[in-house]
Design a protein around this motif. Structure first.
Motif, PDB file in Angstrom:
ATOM      1  N   PRO A 188      17.759  21.964  -0.488  1.00 58.72           N
ATOM      2  CA  PRO A 188      17.278  21.449  -1.778  1.00 58.72           C
ATOM      3  C   PRO A 188      15.791  21.115  -1.726  1.00 58.72           C
ATOM      4  O   PRO A 188      15.215  20.919  -0.648  1.00 58.72           O
ATOM      5  N   ALA A 189      15.167  21.059  -2.890  1.00 60.92           N
ATOM      6  CA  ALA A 189      13.740  20.737  -2.969  1.00 60.92           C
ATOM      7  C   ALA A 189      13.482  19.400  -2.292  1.00 60.92           C
ATOM      8  O   ALA A 189      14.175  18.404  -2.531  1.00 60.92           O
ATOM      9  N   LEU A 190      12.460  19.365  -1.448  1.00 60.17           N
ATOM     10  CA  LEU A 190      12.135  18.180  -0.653  1.00 60.17           C
ATOM     11  C   LEU A 190      10.878  17.513  -1.207  1.00 60.17           C
ATOM     12  O   LEU A 190       9.875  18.171  -1.489  1.00 60.17           O
ATOM     13  N   SER A 191      10.930  16.188  -1.364  1.00 56.72           N
ATOM     14  CA  SER A 191       9.749  15.425  -1.767  1.00 56.72           C
ATOM     15  C   SER A 191       9.837  14.051  -1.123  1.00 56.72           C
ATOM     16  O   SER A 191      10.848  13.691  -0.505  1.00 56.72           O
ATOM     17  N   ALA A 192       8.769  13.272  -1.251  1.00 58.97           N
ATOM     18  CA  ALA A 192       8.707  11.937  -0.641  1.00 58.97           C
ATOM     19  C   ALA A 192       8.276  10.921  -1.684  1.00 58.97           C
ATOM     20  O   ALA A 192       7.623  11.258  -2.680  1.00 58.97           O
ATOM     21  N   ILE A 193       8.663   9.671  -1.456  1.00 54.16           N
ATOM     22  CA  ILE A 193       8.254   8.573  -2.331  1.00 54.16           C
ATOM     23  C   ILE A 193       7.771   7.412  -1.466  1.00 54.16           C
ATOM     24  O   ILE A 193       8.451   7.000  -0.522  1.00 54.16           O
ATOM     25  N   HIS A 194       6.578   6.926  -1.768  1.00 48.19           N
ATOM     26  CA  HIS A 194       5.984   5.799  -1.043  1.00 48.19           C
ATOM     27  C   HIS A 194       5.862   4.617  -1.990  1.00 48.19           C
ATOM     28  O   HIS A 194       5.278   4.742  -3.078  1.00 48.19           O
ATOM     29  N   VAL A 195       6.422   3.477  -1.604  1.00 47.70           N
ATOM     30  CA  VAL A 195       6.352   2.261  -2.417  1.00 47.70           C
ATOM     31  C   VAL A 195       5.272   1.354  -1.839  1.00 47.70           C
ATOM     32  O   VAL A 195       5.349   0.942  -0.678  1.00 47.70           O
ATOM     33  N   HIS A 196       4.278   1.060  -2.660  1.00 48.47           N
ATOM     34  CA  HIS A 196       3.169   0.191  -2.250  1.00 48.47           C
ATOM     35  C   HIS A 196       3.437  -1.211  -2.788  1.00 48.47           C
ATOM     36  O   HIS A 196       3.412  -1.447  -3.992  1.00 48.47           O
ATOM     37  N   HIS A 197       3.711  -2.159  -1.874  1.00 48.72           N
ATOM     38  CA  HIS A 197       4.068  -3.508  -2.273  1.00 48.72           C
ATOM     39  C   HIS A 197       2.859  -4.388  -2.566  1.00 48.72           C
ATOM     40  O   HIS A 197       2.988  -5.409  -3.253  1.00 48.72           O
ATOM     41  N   GLY A 198       1.691  -4.027  -2.027  1.00 46.79           N
ATOM     42  CA  GLY A 198       0.489  -4.814  -2.270  1.00 46.79           C
ATOM     43  C   GLY A 198       0.526  -6.195  -1.639  1.00 46.79           C
ATOM     44  O   GLY A 198      -0.098  -7.138  -2.149  1.00 46.79           O
ATOM     45  N   LEU A 199       1.242  -6.345  -0.514  1.00 46.39           N
ATOM     46  CA  LEU A 199       1.383  -7.668   0.097  1.00 46.39           C
ATOM     47  C   LEU A 199       0.345  -7.961   1.162  1.00 46.39           C
ATOM     48  O   LEU A 199       0.220  -9.106   1.593  1.00 46.39           O
ATOM     49  N   GLN A 200      -0.367  -6.948   1.614  1.00 40.77           N
ATOM     50  CA  GLN A 200      -1.396  -7.167   2.632  1.00 40.77           C
ATOM     51  C   GLN A 200      -2.523  -6.148   2.445  1.00 40.77           C
ATOM     52  O   GLN A 200      -2.299  -5.051   1.929  1.00 40.77           O
ATOM     53  N   GLN A 201      -3.702  -6.542   2.870  1.00 39.61           N
ATOM     54  CA  GLN A 201      -4.872  -5.715   2.624  1.00 39.61           C
ATOM     55  C   GLN A 201      -4.774  -4.369   3.340  1.00 39.61           C
ATOM     56  O   GLN A 201      -5.187  -3.335   2.799  1.00 39.61           O
ATOM     57  N   ALA A 202      -4.189  -4.364   4.531  1.00 39.62           N
ATOM     58  CA  ALA A 202      -4.100  -3.120   5.304  1.00 39.62           C
ATOM     59  C   ALA A 202      -3.292  -2.057   4.567  1.00 39.62           C
ATOM     60  O   ALA A 202      -3.535  -0.855   4.723  1.00 39.62           O
ATOM     61  N   ALA A 203      -2.339  -2.506   3.751  1.00 40.08           N
ATOM     62  CA  ALA A 203      -1.455  -1.558   3.075  1.00 40.08           C
ATOM     63  C   ALA A 203      -2.161  -0.757   1.994  1.00 40.08           C
ATOM     64  O   ALA A 203      -1.646   0.276   1.556  1.00 40.08           O
ATOM     65  N   ASP A 204      -3.336  -1.192   1.553  1.00 45.50           N
ATOM     66  CA  ASP A 204      -4.048  -0.475   0.494  1.00 45.50           C
ATOM     67  C   ASP A 204      -4.441   0.941   0.920  1.00 45.50           C
ATOM     68  O   ASP A 204      -4.620   1.822   0.075  1.00 45.50           O
ATOM     69  N   ALA A 205      -4.586   1.140   2.241  1.00 42.90           N
ATOM     70  CA  ALA A 205      -4.974   2.467   2.735  1.00 42.90           C
ATOM     71  C   ALA A 205      -3.775   3.378   2.966  1.00 42.90           C
ATOM     72  O   ALA A 205      -3.940   4.589   3.171  1.00 42.90           O
ATOM     73  N   TRP A 206      -2.568   2.855   2.920  1.00 43.71           N
ATOM     74  CA  TRP A 206      -1.399   3.654   3.282  1.00 43.71           C
ATOM     75  C   TRP A 206      -1.048   4.733   2.271  1.00 43.71           C
ATOM     76  O   TRP A 206      -0.632   5.826   2.675  1.00 43.71           O
ATOM     77  N   PRO A 207      -1.172   4.500   0.972  1.00 47.46           N
ATOM     78  CA  PRO A 207      -0.850   5.603   0.045  1.00 47.46           C
ATOM     79  C   PRO A 207      -1.693   6.850   0.310  1.00 47.46           C
ATOM     80  O   PRO A 207      -1.167   7.981   0.286  1.00 47.46           O
ATOM     81  N   GLN A 208      -2.992   6.668   0.579  1.00 43.13           N
ATOM     82  CA  GLN A 208      -3.847   7.815   0.849  1.00 43.13           C
ATOM     83  C   GLN A 208      -3.436   8.496   2.150  1.00 43.13           C
ATOM     84  O   GLN A 208      -3.407   9.733   2.249  1.00 43.13           O
ATOM     85  N   TYR A 209      -3.104   7.669   3.164  1.00 38.12           N
ATOM     86  CA  TYR A 209      -2.669   8.248   4.428  1.00 38.12           C
ATOM     87  C   TYR A 209      -1.381   9.052   4.241  1.00 38.12           C
ATOM     88  O   TYR A 209      -1.259  10.179   4.746  1.00 38.12           O
ATOM     89  N   CYS A 210      -0.424   8.482   3.506  1.00 37.11           N
ATOM     90  CA  CYS A 210       0.842   9.182   3.265  1.00 37.11           C
ATOM     91  C   CYS A 210       0.603  10.486   2.505  1.00 37.11           C
ATOM     92  O   CYS A 210       1.279  11.491   2.763  1.00 37.11           O
ATOM     93  N   GLN A 211      -0.370  10.468   1.593  1.00 41.80           N
ATOM     94  CA  GLN A 211      -0.686  11.689   0.847  1.00 41.80           C
ATOM     95  C   GLN A 211      -1.224  12.769   1.793  1.00 41.80           C
ATOM     96  O   GLN A 211      -0.858  13.959   1.674  1.00 41.80           O
ATOM     97  N   GLN A 212      -2.047  12.375   2.750  1.00 42.23           N
ATOM     98  CA  GLN A 212      -2.585  13.341   3.710  1.00 42.23           C
ATOM     99  C   GLN A 212      -1.476  13.949   4.569  1.00 42.23           C
ATOM    100  O   GLN A 212      -1.452  15.158   4.824  1.00 42.23           O
ATOM    101  N   VAL A 213      -0.523  13.098   5.005  1.00 42.33           N
ATOM    102  CA  VAL A 213       0.592  13.601   5.816  1.00 42.33           C
ATOM    103  C   VAL A 213       1.436  14.578   5.004  1.00 42.33           C
ATOM    104  O   VAL A 213       1.798  15.665   5.475  1.00 42.33           O
ATOM    105  N   CYS A 214       1.737  14.207   3.772  1.00 42.52           N
ATOM    106  CA  CYS A 214       2.570  15.062   2.928  1.00 42.52           C
ATOM    107  C   CYS A 214       1.858  16.373   2.591  1.00 42.52           C
ATOM    108  O   CYS A 214       2.496  17.433   2.542  1.00 42.52           O
ATOM    109  N   ASP A 215       0.550  16.300   2.362  1.00 46.75           N
ATOM    110  CA  ASP A 215      -0.205  17.525   2.097  1.00 46.75           C
ATOM    111  C   ASP A 215      -0.138  18.469   3.291  1.00 46.75           C
ATOM    112  O   ASP A 215       0.017  19.691   3.128  1.00 46.75           O
TER     113      ASP A 215
END
Length: 438
Positions: free
Chosen positions: A48-75
């Motif tokens: 089946p078609a494969l995709s990913a979902i990343h939930v950004h909780h915004g609870l710590q400053q370090a997490a602000d960079a994770w969506p971009q990192y996850c996008q690079q991995v998925c790309d």
């Protein structure tokens, strides 16, 4: 194909007809390994078609960079990524609030027949059982995380639940994978981190197979919970006979069949039933059930739970939540009776047949209302409600149709919901008591 990939493909075999596979991708070690495995399998097999979902909780400053990192991995893997941002409400348990927010996003994001894949592993399962054991959980809680369960319009699956973390680490090293490290994972203030870093190493130094043994116990408890669920279904069969009028969409139980059971079977049956609507009470709060069960009818007892209330009226129990627990407004003028009228927190009303002359309005009971019935003359509304067996919690919500100061009809009430010649009838569709819990 690696042994881990081969095992994963076998576990996923029953789900190859799903409309899509979605990976909950945090960017950490576990979900990175799962996503990498699935992306490689998708190149070799028709999946089946494969995709990913990343939930950004915004609870710590370090997490602000994770969506971009996850996008690079998925790309790099050729996997589409959805990033969802949530606001985590402040509360006593930040861990629980973040989890609830995350699963709410997962549930909303799943389309019909889609599969959400989570990367929890055997060590996570062992920690979950220990955590719940220390909180005094029963069999349901000690069964820990199920490998599969319904979620929203699809299903949730944990295909790595029998895999130790060490095996995921070896896979990541062999394939030179990178991942993000959550700084909060080393904060021993959080109970799970304390168990992971302080308790489990001590246990494993004495019993090297501790995580595997604890996870195996969770599986045994899962089987026991399944048997308790079957017993609850048998015990509820007599109590769940639908005695509501068709227009009252509320979960209902007859009390008499439950009273015939032992106290333990009563709690088991009610737990099974209530789990569809609310978070279950702890042991101490089950005294509320005994008070509700044993109260006199005139007391109109209520058992208040986390997400709603269980009401007892006579021989029946009703579950109320959402709009049913909020007071109704002052009614409304019905300027266009040809169209349904929405009532704040109280569903809507509409006519069938020809519409009576106006001006018309909807009001609610204040007490002392009297209306005229064909062949019966003037009747007190309270008596009519008693004759119809309308539960007390419904009576204050029943829409009353007025023409100026004349009470014309009571919605959905036999004899009182229509006009004398049957040319029209007033229908009320009340709010449901559905919280959408899974």
């Amino acid at each position: 194909m690696t042994p881990l990939a081969d095992s994963l493909l076998q576990i996923l075999a029953p789900w190859r007809q799903a409309s899509a596979w979605r990976v909950a991708f945090s960017g950490g070690l576990d979900s990175t390994v799962l996503l990498h495995l699935l992306a490689n399998l998708a190149r070799q097999h028709c999946l089946p078609a494969l995709s990913a979902i990343h939930v950004h909780h915004g609870l710590q400053q370090a997490a602000d960079a994770w969506p971009q990192y996850c996008q690079q991995v998925c790309d790099a893997l050729g996997v589409p990524l959805q990033v969802a941002r949530v606001q985590v409400p402040a509360g006593a348990s930040l861990e629980r609030a973040a989890r609830d927010a995350r699963y709410s996003i997962f549930e909303q994001s799943l389309a019909s027949d889609e599969l959400l894949l989570l990367a929890q592993h055997r060590d996570d399962q062992a920690e979950t059982l220990l955590f719940r054991l220390l909180r005094g959980a029963g069999v349901r809680g000690l069964a820990a995380m199920p490998q599969c369960r319904p979620l929203g319009r699809g299903h949730l699956l944990r295909p790595l639940l029998d895999v130790p973390r060490a095996e995921l680490e070896r896979y990541a090293a062999e394939h030179r994978l990178d991942w993000v490290d959550d700084p909060s994972n080393s904060d021993h203030h959080y109970s799970r981190n304390y168990l992971r870093h302080q308790v489990m190493p001590v246990l494993q130094s004495r019993w090297p197979q501790a995580a595997a043994s604890i996870a195996r116990s969770a599986a045994h408890l899962g089987e026991a919970q399944g048997l308790l669920g079957e017993l609850a279904s048998m015990d509820l069969r007599a109590a769940e006979q639908d005695r509501n009028p068709p227009w009252l969409p509320l979960p209902t139980l007859a009390l008499a069949p439950l009273r015939e059971l032992s106290a333990a079977r009563q709690r088991n049956a009610l737990s099974h039933w209530l789990a569809r609507f609310t978070r279950l009470p702890d042991t101490d709060h089950w005294a509320g059930w005994e008070n509700l069960r044993d109260a006199k009818d005139a007391a109109l007892p209520i058992w208040r739970l986390a997400d709603g209330e269980l009401h007892r009226r006579g021989a029946y129990l009703w579950w109320l939540s959402g709009a049913w627990l909020r007071p109704v407004g002052q009614g409304a003028e019905w300027h266009d009776p040809q169209q349904p009228l929405c009532l704040p927190d109280n569903g809507h009303v509409a006519f069938s047949g020809s519409v009576p002359d106006g001006p018309l309005s909807i009001r609610y009971r204040l007490g002392g209302e009297v209306m005229h019935l064909v062949d019966r003359g003037h009747r007190d509304l309270k008596r009519l409600l008693n004759e119809a067996g309308v539960p007390a919690f419904v009576r204050g919500r029943l829409p009353l149709l007025y023409r100026r100061e004349q009470l014309l009809a009571v919605a959905n009430l036999p004899m009182a919901g229509t006009n004398a010649r049957g040319a029209w009838q007033l229908h009320w569709r009340p709010p449901t008591s559905d919280q959408g819990l899974s």
